[in-house]
Design a protein around this motif. Structure first.
Motif, PDB file in Angstrom:
ATOM      1  N   LEU A 102       0.887  -1.203   0.119  1.00 44.28           N
ATOM      2  CA  LEU A 102      -0.235   0.045   0.099  1.00 44.28           C
ATOM      3  C   LEU A 102       0.964   1.299   0.063  1.00 44.28           C
ATOM      4  O   LEU A 102       0.719   2.206  -0.613  1.00 44.28           O
ATOM      5  N   VAL A 103       1.927   1.123   0.723  1.00 45.68           N
ATOM      6  CA  VAL A 103       2.749   2.462   1.056  1.00 45.68           C
ATOM      7  C   VAL A 103       3.522   2.395  -0.378  1.00 45.68           C
ATOM      8  O   VAL A 103       3.602   3.518  -0.862  1.00 45.68           O
ATOM      9  N   ASP A 104       4.256   1.405  -1.097  1.00 48.76           N
ATOM     10  CA  ASP A 104       4.698   1.521  -2.334  1.00 48.76           C
ATOM     11  C   ASP A 104       3.740   1.938  -3.494  1.00 48.76           C
ATOM     12  O   ASP A 104       4.194   2.922  -4.273  1.00 48.76           O
ATOM     13  N   GLY A 105       2.685   1.463  -3.504  1.00 46.64           N
ATOM     14  CA  GLY A 105       1.560   2.137  -4.384  1.00 46.64           C
ATOM     15  C   GLY A 105       1.105   3.283  -4.191  1.00 46.64           C
ATOM     16  O   GLY A 105       1.040   3.872  -5.365  1.00 46.64           O
ATOM     17  N   PHE A 106       1.087   4.117  -3.162  1.00 50.72           N
ATOM     18  CA  PHE A 106       0.891   5.328  -2.859  1.00 50.72           C
ATOM     19  C   PHE A 106       1.872   6.067  -3.290  1.00 50.72           C
ATOM     20  O   PHE A 106       1.737   7.119  -4.013  1.00 50.72           O
ATOM     21  N   LEU A 107       3.118   5.728  -2.812  1.00 54.04           N
ATOM     22  CA  LEU A 107       4.214   6.603  -3.215  1.00 54.04           C
ATOM     23  C   LEU A 107       4.426   6.682  -4.700  1.00 54.04           C
ATOM     24  O   LEU A 107       4.708   7.762  -5.335  1.00 54.04           O
ATOM     25  N   SER A 108       4.196   5.616  -5.442  1.00 49.12           N
ATOM     26  CA  SER A 108       4.276   5.586  -6.922  1.00 49.12           C
ATOM     27  C   SER A 108       3.115   6.386  -7.813  1.00 49.12           C
ATOM     28  O   SER A 108       3.297   7.137  -8.507  1.00 49.12           O
ATOM     29  N   PHE A 109       1.994   6.443  -6.901  1.00 52.30           N
ATOM     30  CA  PHE A 109       0.900   7.146  -7.646  1.00 52.30           C
ATOM     31  C   PHE A 109       1.276   8.690  -7.447  1.00 52.30           C
ATOM     32  O   PHE A 109       0.920   9.487  -8.396  1.00 52.30           O
ATOM     33  N   TRP A 110       1.658   8.969  -6.357  1.00 59.70           N
ATOM     34  CA  TRP A 110       2.235  10.529  -6.043  1.00 59.70           C
ATOM     35  C   TRP A 110       3.141  11.006  -6.988  1.00 59.70           C
ATOM     36  O   TRP A 110       3.060  11.943  -7.329  1.00 59.70           O
ATOM     37  N   ARG A 111       4.183   9.931  -7.300  1.00 55.62           N
ATOM     38  CA  ARG A 111       5.415  10.258  -7.957  1.00 55.62           C
ATOM     39  C   ARG A 111       4.754  10.714  -9.361  1.00 55.62           C
ATOM     40  O   ARG A 111       5.071  11.729 -10.135  1.00 55.62           O
ATOM     41  N   LYS A 112       3.941   9.748  -9.846  1.00 58.87           N
ATOM     42  CA  LYS A 112       3.526   9.928 -11.313  1.00 58.87           C
ATOM     43  C   LYS A 112       2.588  11.214 -11.562  1.00 58.87           C
ATOM     44  O   LYS A 112       2.554  11.935 -12.440  1.00 58.87           O
ATOM     45  N   HIS A 113       2.115  11.674 -10.296  1.00 58.00           N
ATOM     46  CA  HIS A 113       0.839  12.779 -10.588  1.00 58.00           C
ATOM     47  C   HIS A 113       1.322  13.901  -9.582  1.00 58.00           C
ATOM     48  O   HIS A 113       0.414  14.798  -9.275  1.00 58.00           O
ATOM     49  N   ASP A 114       2.677  14.048  -9.289  1.00 57.34           N
ATOM     50  CA  ASP A 114       3.249  15.004  -8.305  1.00 57.34           C
ATOM     51  C   ASP A 114       2.679  16.382  -8.866  1.00 57.34           C
ATOM     52  O   ASP A 114       2.086  17.002  -7.915  1.00 57.34           O
ATOM     53  N   ALA A 115       2.915  16.855 -10.047  1.00 57.79           N
ATOM     54  CA  ALA A 115       2.534  17.988 -10.294  1.00 57.79           C
ATOM     55  C   ALA A 115       0.961  18.474 -10.302  1.00 57.79           C
ATOM     56  O   ALA A 115       0.756  19.476  -9.639  1.00 57.79           O
ATOM     57  N   LYS A 193      16.563  10.097   5.675  1.00 58.94           N
ATOM     58  CA  LYS A 193      17.038   9.652   4.582  1.00 58.94           C
ATOM     59  C   LYS A 193      15.857   8.797   3.792  1.00 58.94           C
ATOM     60  O   LYS A 193      15.028   8.422   4.183  1.00 58.94           O
ATOM     61  N   GLN A 194      15.737   9.281   2.328  1.00 61.10           N
ATOM     62  CA  GLN A 194      14.723   8.625   1.296  1.00 61.10           C
ATOM     63  C   GLN A 194      14.408   6.941   1.802  1.00 61.10           C
ATOM     64  O   GLN A 194      13.403   6.863   1.699  1.00 61.10           O
ATOM     65  N   ALA A 195      15.662   6.383   1.976  1.00 59.34           N
ATOM     66  CA  ALA A 195      15.418   4.945   2.081  1.00 59.34           C
ATOM     67  C   ALA A 195      14.736   4.730   3.099  1.00 59.34           C
ATOM     68  O   ALA A 195      14.297   3.542   3.623  1.00 59.34           O
ATOM     69  N   ASP A 196      14.809   5.516   4.342  1.00 63.02           N
ATOM     70  CA  ASP A 196      13.999   5.199   5.496  1.00 63.02           C
ATOM     71  C   ASP A 196      12.665   5.654   5.605  1.00 63.02           C
ATOM     72  O   ASP A 196      11.697   5.229   6.343  1.00 63.02           O
ATOM     73  N   LEU A 197      12.121   6.348   4.654  1.00 66.73           N
ATOM     74  CA  LEU A 197      10.956   6.869   4.874  1.00 66.73           C
ATOM     75  C   LEU A 197       9.917   5.630   4.473  1.00 66.73           C
ATOM     76  O   LEU A 197       8.841   5.727   5.082  1.00 66.73           O
ATOM     77  N   LYS A 198      10.111   4.883   3.679  1.00 68.67           N
ATOM     78  CA  LYS A 198       9.028   3.714   3.251  1.00 68.67           C
ATOM     79  C   LYS A 198       8.983   2.848   4.540  1.00 68.67           C
ATOM     80  O   LYS A 198       7.749   2.518   4.877  1.00 68.67           O
ATOM     81  N   PRO A 199       9.949   2.405   4.864  1.00 66.61           N
ATOM     82  CA  PRO A 199       9.716   1.729   6.208  1.00 66.61           C
ATOM     83  C   PRO A 199       9.129   2.294   7.352  1.00 66.61           C
ATOM     84  O   PRO A 199       8.283   1.512   8.154  1.00 66.61           O
ATOM     85  N   ALA A 200       9.188   3.547   7.456  1.00 63.82           N
ATOM     86  CA  ALA A 200       8.615   4.329   8.452  1.00 63.82           C
ATOM     87  C   ALA A 200       7.121   4.387   8.192  1.00 63.82           C
ATOM     88  O   ALA A 200       6.425   4.143   9.194  1.00 63.82           O
ATOM     89  N   LEU A 201       6.733   4.448   7.038  1.00 59.48           N
ATOM     90  CA  LEU A 201       5.414   4.672   6.459  1.00 59.48           C
ATOM     91  C   LEU A 201       4.913   3.484   6.928  1.00 59.48           C
ATOM     92  O   LEU A 201       3.453   3.330   7.149  1.00 59.48           O
ATOM     93  N   THR A 202       5.230   2.265   6.695  1.00 56.43           N
ATOM     94  CA  THR A 202       4.925   0.901   6.601  1.00 56.43           C
ATOM     95  C   THR A 202       4.740   0.683   8.107  1.00 56.43           C
ATOM     96  O   THR A 202       3.771   0.126   8.306  1.00 56.43           O
ATOM     97  N   LEU A 203       5.799   0.950   8.853  1.00 57.95           N
ATOM     98  CA  LEU A 203       5.407   0.791  10.672  1.00 57.95           C
ATOM     99  C   LEU A 203       4.206   1.506  10.819  1.00 57.95           C
ATOM    100  O   LEU A 203       3.275   1.096  11.588  1.00 57.95           O
ATOM    101  N   LEU A 204       4.150   2.699  10.733  1.00 57.41           N
ATOM    102  CA  LEU A 204       2.919   3.659  11.075  1.00 57.41           C
ATOM    103  C   LEU A 204       1.617   3.376  10.562  1.00 57.41           C
ATOM    104  O   LEU A 204       0.497   3.146  11.190  1.00 57.41           O
ATOM    105  N   LEU A 205       1.623   2.932   9.315  1.00 56.42           N
ATOM    106  CA  LEU A 205       0.431   2.361   8.751  1.00 56.42           C
ATOM    107  C   LEU A 205      -0.154   1.152   9.403  1.00 56.42           C
ATOM    108  O   LEU A 205      -1.129   0.932   9.649  1.00 56.42           O
ATOM    109  N   HIS A 206       0.874   0.227   9.591  1.00 60.53           N
ATOM    110  CA  HIS A 206       0.461  -1.107  10.111  1.00 60.53           C
ATOM    111  C   HIS A 206      -0.083  -0.828  11.634  1.00 60.53           C
ATOM    112  O   HIS A 206      -1.160  -1.518  11.986  1.00 60.53           O
ATOM    113  N   LEU A 207       0.565  -0.189  12.424  1.00 60.96           N
ATOM    114  CA  LEU A 207       0.267   0.369  13.781  1.00 60.96           C
ATOM    115  C   LEU A 207      -1.109   1.033  13.654  1.00 60.96           C
ATOM    116  O   LEU A 207      -1.907   0.539  14.578  1.00 60.96           O
TER     117      LEU A 207
END
Length: 216
Positions: A102-115, A193-207
């Protein structure tokens, strides 16, 4: 572009006309990624598309109308986000996978439609009801199935029995995802760090959904 497309005066556009209209939208979309929305002019869009302002006005009454058309495309594609939460398991390792996807999909959606998403947020912040409705539809694509997942976790004895309503909690989680997705450079400047954002979001979302840390 497929389907019937009409010009501003109600005529049905042929295949060539549809292609021209789509090229204007594509060029405008690229310009929104490099220029402030309010600074984009019809003549600039037409020039970038290799056509004239008169041609632009055949399909759109103004730049804002074209912007709203691009926004509708993002809204339609946001419907795919529902599949990342609806009917998914939030238990055990499957729960971690659900949160990660879910986090990965949301981030991908946002990157595609960021503007265009930034333009929607700007218009909504200014109180334009059209942009408020667009943002609500985008958020709703994920808030509703996520709220149902939270309700399901509570009914099975997982997660907190008391506290925020599932909709309020789901809305907060989606807003968190949107906020992080839209401000990666600011967070990096603060030391995240960019690499830490996805794991952080995954943790918070699951919680947020289950009340528990994801299974390792």
């Amino acid at each position: 572009m497929t389907g019937q497309v009409t010009t501003v005066d109600g005529r049905v556009a042929g295949r060539r006309g549809q292609a021209t209209r789509q090229k204007l939208l594509d060029c405008l979309g690229k310009m929104l990624g490099t220029s402030p929305y309010r600074d984009v002019r019809v003549i600039d869009v037409a020039r970038k598309a290799g056509t004239s302002p008169a041609t632009f006005y055949q399909y759109f009454p103004d730049v804002e109308a074209a912007v709203l058309e691009i926004a509708e495309t993002a809204v339609r594609e946001s419907g795919d986000l529902s599949e990342l939460a609806a009917g998914r398991s939030w238990t055990g390792k499957a729960g971690r996978q659900t949160a990660e996807e879910l986090v990965d999909g949301f981030l991908s959606f946002w990157r595609k439609h960021d503007a265009i998403l930034r333009v929607i947020d700007l218009g909504a912040a200014e109180g334009d009801r059209r942009f408020v409705r667009l943002r609500t539809r985008i958020q709703g694509a994920l808030v509703k199935p996520l709220a149902e997942s939270i309700e399901g976790a509570r009914s099975r004895g997982r997660g907190a029995d008391k506290g925020p309503t599932p909709v309020a909690l789901a809305g907060s989680l989606v807003t968190m995802l949107a906020g992080v997705s839209s401000q990666p450079k600011s967070l990096q400047a603060l030391g995240a760090k960019q690499a830490d954002l996805k794991p952080a979001l995954t943790l918070l979302l699951h919680l947020g959904v289950t009340g528990r840390r994801p299974t390792a």
